[in-house]
Design an enzyme around this catalytic site. Structure first.
Site, PDB file in Angstrom:
ATOM      1  N   MET A  30       0.662  -1.125   0.017  1.00  0.00           N
ATOM      2  CA  MET A  30      -0.033  -0.058   0.024  1.00  0.00           C
ATOM      3  C   MET A  30       0.834   1.152  -0.149  1.00  0.00           C
ATOM      4  O   MET A  30       0.550   2.352   0.280  1.00  0.00           O
ATOM      5  CB  MET A  30      -0.963   0.116   1.219  1.00  0.00           C
ATOM      6  CG  MET A  30      -1.901  -1.129   1.274  1.00  0.00           C
ATOM      7  SD  MET A  30      -3.454  -0.761   2.093  1.00  0.00           S
ATOM      8  CE  MET A  30      -2.724  -0.577   3.742  1.00  0.00           C
ATOM      9  N   HIS A  34       9.310   0.875   3.194  1.00  0.00           N
ATOM     10  CA  HIS A  34      10.140   1.051   4.037  1.00  0.00           C
ATOM     11  C   HIS A  34      11.158  -0.162   3.798  1.00  0.00           C
ATOM     12  O   HIS A  34      10.914  -0.916   2.775  1.00  0.00           O
ATOM     13  CB  HIS A  34       9.900   1.062   5.478  1.00  0.00           C
ATOM     14  CG  HIS A  34       8.909  -0.036   5.833  1.00  0.00           C
ATOM     15  ND1 HIS A  34       9.174  -1.270   5.736  1.00  0.00           N
ATOM     16  CD2 HIS A  34       7.567  -0.024   6.079  1.00  0.00           C
ATOM     17  CE1 HIS A  34       8.172  -2.147   5.956  1.00  0.00           C
ATOM     18  NE2 HIS A  34       7.027  -1.219   6.308  1.00  0.00           N
ATOM     19  N   GLY A  36      11.436  -2.948   5.031  1.00  0.00           N
ATOM     20  CA  GLY A  36      10.809  -4.271   5.038  1.00  0.00           C
ATOM     21  C   GLY A  36      10.370  -4.594   3.609  1.00  0.00           C
ATOM     22  O   GLY A  36      10.479  -5.867   3.209  1.00  0.00           O
ATOM     23  N   HIS A  37       9.552  -3.593   3.133  1.00  0.00           N
ATOM     24  CA  HIS A  37       9.120  -3.798   1.744  1.00  0.00           C
ATOM     25  C   HIS A  37      10.465  -3.914   0.813  1.00  0.00           C
ATOM     26  O   HIS A  37      10.220  -4.797  -0.231  1.00  0.00           O
ATOM     27  CB  HIS A  37       8.426  -2.593   1.224  1.00  0.00           C
ATOM     28  CG  HIS A  37       7.176  -2.297   1.743  1.00  0.00           C
ATOM     29  ND1 HIS A  37       6.919  -1.347   2.731  1.00  0.00           N
ATOM     30  CD2 HIS A  37       5.986  -3.088   1.974  1.00  0.00           C
ATOM     31  CE1 HIS A  37       5.522  -1.166   3.079  1.00  0.00           C
ATOM     32  NE2 HIS A  37       5.206  -2.154   2.901  1.00  0.00           N
ATOM     33  N   GLN A  61     -10.448  -2.138   2.718  1.00  0.00           N
ATOM     34  CA  GLN A  61      -9.588  -2.672   3.876  1.00  0.00           C
ATOM     35  C   GLN A  61      -9.629  -1.785   5.163  1.00  0.00           C
ATOM     36  O   GLN A  61      -9.133  -2.408   6.197  1.00  0.00           O
ATOM     37  CB  GLN A  61      -8.559  -3.422   3.625  1.00  0.00           C
ATOM     38  CG  GLN A  61      -7.034  -2.595   3.349  1.00  0.00           C
ATOM     39  CD  GLN A  61      -5.915  -3.332   2.701  1.00  0.00           C
ATOM     40  OE1 GLN A  61      -5.819  -3.900   1.790  1.00  0.00           O
ATOM     41  NE2 GLN A  61      -5.232  -3.745   4.052  1.00  0.00           N
ATOM     42  N   GLY A 147       4.723 -10.115   4.131  1.00  0.00           N
ATOM     43  CA  GLY A 147       5.657 -10.084   5.395  1.00  0.00           C
ATOM     44  C   GLY A 147       4.961 -10.827   6.384  1.00  0.00           C
ATOM     45  O   GLY A 147       3.711 -10.812   6.698  1.00  0.00           O
ATOM     46  N   VAL A 176      11.027  -7.569   9.400  1.00  0.00           N
ATOM     47  CA  VAL A 176      12.326  -6.508   9.471  1.00  0.00           C
ATOM     48  C   VAL A 176      12.215  -5.636  10.537  1.00  0.00           C
ATOM     49  O   VAL A 176      11.079  -4.987  10.705  1.00  0.00           O
ATOM     50  CB  VAL A 176      12.583  -5.962   8.149  1.00  0.00           C
ATOM     51  CG1 VAL A 176      13.847  -5.011   8.163  1.00  0.00           C
ATOM     52  CG2 VAL A 176      12.805  -6.997   6.905  1.00  0.00           C
ATOM     53  N   SER A 186       4.591   0.907   7.934  1.00  0.00           N
ATOM     54  CA  SER A 186       4.444   2.398   7.253  1.00  0.00           C
ATOM     55  C   SER A 186       3.844   3.318   8.349  1.00  0.00           C
ATOM     56  O   SER A 186       3.888   4.527   8.214  1.00  0.00           O
ATOM     57  CB  SER A 186       3.497   2.142   6.132  1.00  0.00           C
ATOM     58  OG  SER A 186       4.023   1.215   5.111  1.00  0.00           O
ATOM     59  N   ARG A 187       3.003   2.861   9.393  1.00  0.00           N
ATOM     60  CA  ARG A 187       2.464   3.440  10.214  1.00  0.00           C
ATOM     61  C   ARG A 187       3.354   4.115  11.320  1.00  0.00           C
ATOM     62  O   ARG A 187       3.046   5.068  11.806  1.00  0.00           O
ATOM     63  CB  ARG A 187       1.394   2.524  11.032  1.00  0.00           C
ATOM     64  CG  ARG A 187       0.265   2.213  10.178  1.00  0.00           C
ATOM     65  CD  ARG A 187      -0.521   1.024  11.072  1.00  0.00           C
ATOM     66  NE  ARG A 187      -1.815   0.580   9.929  1.00  0.00           N
ATOM     67  CZ  ARG A 187      -2.923   1.057   9.791  1.00  0.00           C
ATOM     68  NH1 ARG A 187      -3.332   1.861  10.552  1.00  0.00           N
ATOM     69  NH2 ARG A 187      -3.688   0.551   8.997  1.00  0.00           N
TER      70      ARG A 187
HETATM   71  O1  PAF Z   1      -0.186  -5.595   3.709  1.00  0.00           O
HETATM   72  C1  PAF Z   1      -0.648  -4.732   2.989  1.00  0.00           C
HETATM   73  O2  PAF Z   1       0.042  -3.734   2.649  1.00  0.00           O
HETATM   74  C2  PAF Z   1      -1.824  -4.565   2.264  1.00  0.00           C
HETATM   75  O3  PAF Z   1      -2.811  -5.503   3.188  1.00  0.00           O
HETATM   76  C3  PAF Z   1      -2.057  -5.666   1.126  1.00  0.00           C
HETATM   77  C4  PAF Z   1      -1.481  -7.077   1.002  1.00  0.00           C
HETATM   78  C5  PAF Z   1      -1.225  -4.901   0.002  1.00  0.00           C
HETATM   79  C6  PAF Z   1      -3.430  -5.621   0.313  1.00  0.00           C
HETATM   80  O4  PAF Z   1      -3.898  -4.183   0.190  1.00  0.00           O
END
Ligand code: PAF
Length: 279
Positions: A30, A34, A36-37, A61, A147, A176, A186-187
């Site tokens: 989303m 960071h 971790g991504h 979501q 993750g 991570v 991200s938060r």
């Molecule tokens: O983990 C996330 O960032 C979100 O829940 C995902 C898997 C990209 C779905 O929107």
């Protein structure tokens, strides 16, 4: 690296890679990326010939509009993370591209979504599963990377993939952490300096439970000690749940069973953080 905002163009890019005999890896995100991504994308890079990162803040979501609106958006910096980690394609659609009309069809996640985050964020996992199914159908990956910090989400996606016969290998990637133990999220960007300093207590509480339980201690006593540790932080996180859960169903357990996970969600100010460790 190609950046595509439309489903048609993303499909064409993936089809060309597939026609060239390349395996496809996808990393759904989303944004507000960071390290971790970066790790997820790097692992996809090492294992797949064509790597797609998706950036889409999925409105379905979020069960609170304010949470959706305040979700950090750092698109230019995200592209740099994707480029540095070796993505070939970034699929970054607008909401209208993913949901041109109010959808009638969604993925129900069953009892895996009944507890923990599912209990506190009604509809959250339905939104996650539905958008991940859409992203799988758009990007047609061989492998998809998620993750372990979002352990319940990972379990739900693994189950959905099996139940709906998506021909995708789900690859879990370890959490991570920052140097002080805080799980990267991200938060974390939204924490004040004081909240950021207090936040690592969540991981310390999980470690405390893991150590005591692994040494044969009682779960109730370990939880009490962890709650006291959290309460001693300043500011003290407000715990939403702190549970030892069964690995298959994510059902909270009253006594220790192995293997399992200890999972926590807690609020620091306006920011909700989650973390977990395997026991
Ligand atoms: O983990 C996330 O960032 C979100 O829940 C995902 C898997 C990209 C779905 O929107």
């Amino acid at each position: 690296m190609v950046v595509s905002e439309t489903i048609a163009e993303a499909r064409a890019q993936v089809a060309a890679a597939r026609a060239a005999g390349r395996s496809i890896g996808v990393v759904p995100t989303m944004g507000a990326l960071h390290a971790g991504h970066g790790q997820l994308i790097e692992q996809a890079r090492a294992e797949c010939a064509f790597v797609v990162a998706t950036i889409f803040v999925n409105p379905t979501q979020f069960n609170q509009t304010a949470d959706f609106e305040k979700y950090p958006r750092t698109f230019e910096a995200d592209l740099a993370v994707c480029r540095n980690a070796g993505a070939d394609l970034v699929f970054a659609p607008a909401a209208g591209e993913m949901y041109p009309e109010r959808g009638f069809t969604a993925v129900e996640v069953g009892k895996l979504g009944d507890h923990l985050c599912g209990a506190f964020r009604p509809g959250h996992f339905r939104g996650v599963a539905t958008v991940v199914a859409k992203l799988f159908l758009i990007t047609q990956p061989d492998r998809a990377y998620f993750g372990e910090k979002d352990a319940q989400q990972l379990a739900i996606i693994e189950r959905m993939t099996r139940d709906l016969n998506f021909p995708v290998d789900i690859v879990p990637v370890p959490t991570v952490r920052e140097a002080d133990g805080l799980a990267m999220s991200s938060r974390n960007l939204r924490l004040t300096a004081e909240e950021r300093a207090a936040a690592p207590v969540l991981y310390r509480a999980l470690q405390l439970i893991r150590e005591r339980v692994n040494q044969g201690g009682s779960l109730a006593e370990a939880r009490e000690a962890a709650a006291a540790l959290i309460a001693s932080a300043d500011p003290a996180p407000r715990v939403e749940y702190l549970e030892l859960v069964d690995l298959d169903t994510f059902t909270p357990q009253a006594s220790v069973m192995m293997p399992s996970r200890v999972a926590i969600a807690a609020w620091l100010g306006e920011v909700r953080l989650i973390d977990n460790v395997r026991v």
